[in-house]
Motif scaffolding. Structure first.
Motif, PDB file in Angstrom:
ATOM      1  N   ASP A   1     -12.261  20.385  67.895  1.00 51.27           N
ATOM      2  CA  ASP A   1     -11.216  20.506  66.722  1.00 51.27           C
ATOM      3  C   ASP A   1     -11.596  19.190  66.046  1.00 51.27           C
ATOM      4  OD1 ASP A   1      -9.092  19.736  65.223  1.00 51.27           O
ATOM      5  OD2 ASP A   1      -7.767  21.025  66.418  1.00 51.27           O
ATOM      6  N   MET A   2     -12.352  19.443  64.981  1.00 53.24           N
ATOM      7  CA  MET A   2     -12.802  18.395  64.117  1.00 53.24           C
ATOM      8  C   MET A   2     -11.863  17.256  63.868  1.00 53.24           C
ATOM      9  SD  MET A   2     -15.898  19.076  64.377  1.00 53.24           S
ATOM     10  CE  MET A   2     -16.943  18.518  63.166  1.00 53.24           C
ATOM     11  N   LYS A   3     -10.475  17.723  63.566  1.00 53.64           N
ATOM     12  CA  LYS A   3      -9.320  16.728  63.102  1.00 53.64           C
ATOM     13  C   LYS A   3      -9.220  15.941  64.461  1.00 53.64           C
ATOM     14  CE  LYS A   3      -7.126  18.603  59.168  1.00 53.64           C
ATOM     15  NZ  LYS A   3      -7.387  19.847  58.660  1.00 53.64           N
TER      16      LYS A   3
ATOM     17  N   ALA B   1     -21.492  13.805  66.748  1.00 51.77           N
ATOM     18  CA  ALA B   1     -21.142  13.994  65.351  1.00 51.77           C
ATOM     19  C   ALA B   1     -21.139  12.523  64.534  1.00 51.77           C
ATOM     20  CB  ALA B   1     -19.606  14.340  65.229  1.00 51.77           C
TER      21      ALA B   1
ATOM     22  N   ALA C   1     -11.148  15.588  67.133  1.00 52.99           N
ATOM     23  CA  ALA C   1     -12.136  14.555  67.441  1.00 52.99           C
ATOM     24  C   ALA C   1     -12.420  13.428  66.490  1.00 52.99           C
ATOM     25  CB  ALA C   1     -13.377  15.409  67.327  1.00 52.99           C
ATOM     26  N   ALA C   2     -12.045  13.436  65.146  1.00 57.41           N
ATOM     27  CA  ALA C   2     -12.112  12.416  64.317  1.00 57.41           C
ATOM     28  C   ALA C   2     -10.987  11.226  64.727  1.00 57.41           C
ATOM     29  CB  ALA C   2     -11.461  12.746  62.756  1.00 57.41           C
TER      30      ALA C   2
ATOM     31  N   SER D   1     -12.799  11.378  59.341  1.00 54.05           N
ATOM     32  CA  SER D   1     -13.375  12.689  59.526  1.00 54.05           C
ATOM     33  C   SER D   1     -14.754  12.456  60.307  1.00 54.05           C
ATOM     34  CB  SER D   1     -13.539  13.580  58.251  1.00 54.05           C
ATOM     35  OG  SER D   1     -14.437  12.981  57.374  1.00 54.05           O
ATOM     36  N   VAL D   2     -15.134  13.741  60.877  1.00 57.36           N
ATOM     37  CA  VAL D   2     -16.562  13.600  61.477  1.00 57.36           C
ATOM     38  C   VAL D   2     -17.114  15.137  61.325  1.00 57.36           C
ATOM     39  CG1 VAL D   2     -15.848  12.111  63.531  1.00 57.36           C
ATOM     40  CG2 VAL D   2     -15.528  14.565  63.740  1.00 57.36           C
ATOM     41  N   GLU D   3     -18.379  15.007  61.122  1.00 57.84           N
ATOM     42  CA  GLU D   3     -19.226  16.164  60.984  1.00 57.84           C
ATOM     43  C   GLU D   3     -20.187  16.393  62.165  1.00 57.84           C
ATOM     44  OE1 GLU D   3     -21.156  17.010  57.179  1.00 57.84           O
ATOM     45  OE2 GLU D   3     -19.302  16.420  56.084  1.00 57.84           O
ATOM     46  N   LEU D   4     -20.496  17.375  62.487  1.00 60.41           N
ATOM     47  CA  LEU D   4     -21.461  17.738  63.584  1.00 60.41           C
ATOM     48  C   LEU D   4     -22.970  17.353  62.955  1.00 60.41           C
ATOM     49  CD1 LEU D   4     -20.420  20.778  65.636  1.00 60.41           C
ATOM     50  CD2 LEU D   4     -20.154  18.484  66.427  1.00 60.41           C
TER      51      LEU D   4
END
Length: 163
Positions: free
Chosen positions: A74-76, A55, A78-79, A86-89
């Motif tokens: 879980d993006m939250k 990400a 992970a960030a 925030s993170v994005e794949l």
């Protein structure tokens, strides 16, 4: 022994250099197959079979996450685990450029750069986990604590809870 040489990937050479014990498993694979289908095909448990996700954070930094193949990141969480808002794949087309690996052959070991790495805390419950070996049709089976040690990573809960 020549066959062994053919099978060695950068990820395996890194483990060898760090004197980390691991096993290699190979299987026939011409193109990307998701981790669930591979686990089914090889009779492996989903819980101990890990996929590698990469990400990009709001800051522009890249991060590596290893989670069970049947789970969703879980993006939250992970960030938060990497100190980002925030993170994005990464988009599939960017994976090779950032990591040096192709989709389905991506492993936390031996990327172009050593990015901050988080392995889902569920891995701590296993003596051995399965990760990609660094190419299609190749797996590395190792102690998750050794993986975290060699990538200078950490364990943290980064998947959605519940089914």
């Amino acid at each position: 022994m020549a066959k062994d040489k053919d099978v060695k990937t950068n990820a395996m050479r890194i483990l060898d250099r760090n004197k980390i014990s691991y096993e290699v498993n190979t299987y026939e694979c011409e193109e990307f197959i998701d981790g669930i289908h591979i686990a089914d095909m090889l009779g492996q448990s989903y819980e101990s079979s890990f996929k590698t996700l990469v990400a990009q954070g709001k800051s522009g930094g890249h991060y590596v996450f290893a989670i069970p193949v049947h789970r969703e990141l879980d993006m939250k969480k992970a960030a938060k685990s990497v100190g980002e808002k925030s993170v994005e794949l990464l988009h599939v087309k960017d994976i090779n450029n950032v990591t040096g690996y192709i989709r389905g052959g991506c492993t936390p070991l031996g990327m172009k750069k050593q990015y901050p790495t988080v392995v889902d805390s569920s891995a701590e419950g296993f003596e051995r986990i399965i990760i990609s070996g660094g190419r299609l049709g190749s797996q590395i089976i190792l102690d998750p604590r050794d993986l975290v040690k060699v990538v200078n990573g950490k364990f943290e809960s980064i998947v959605f809870c519940g089914e």
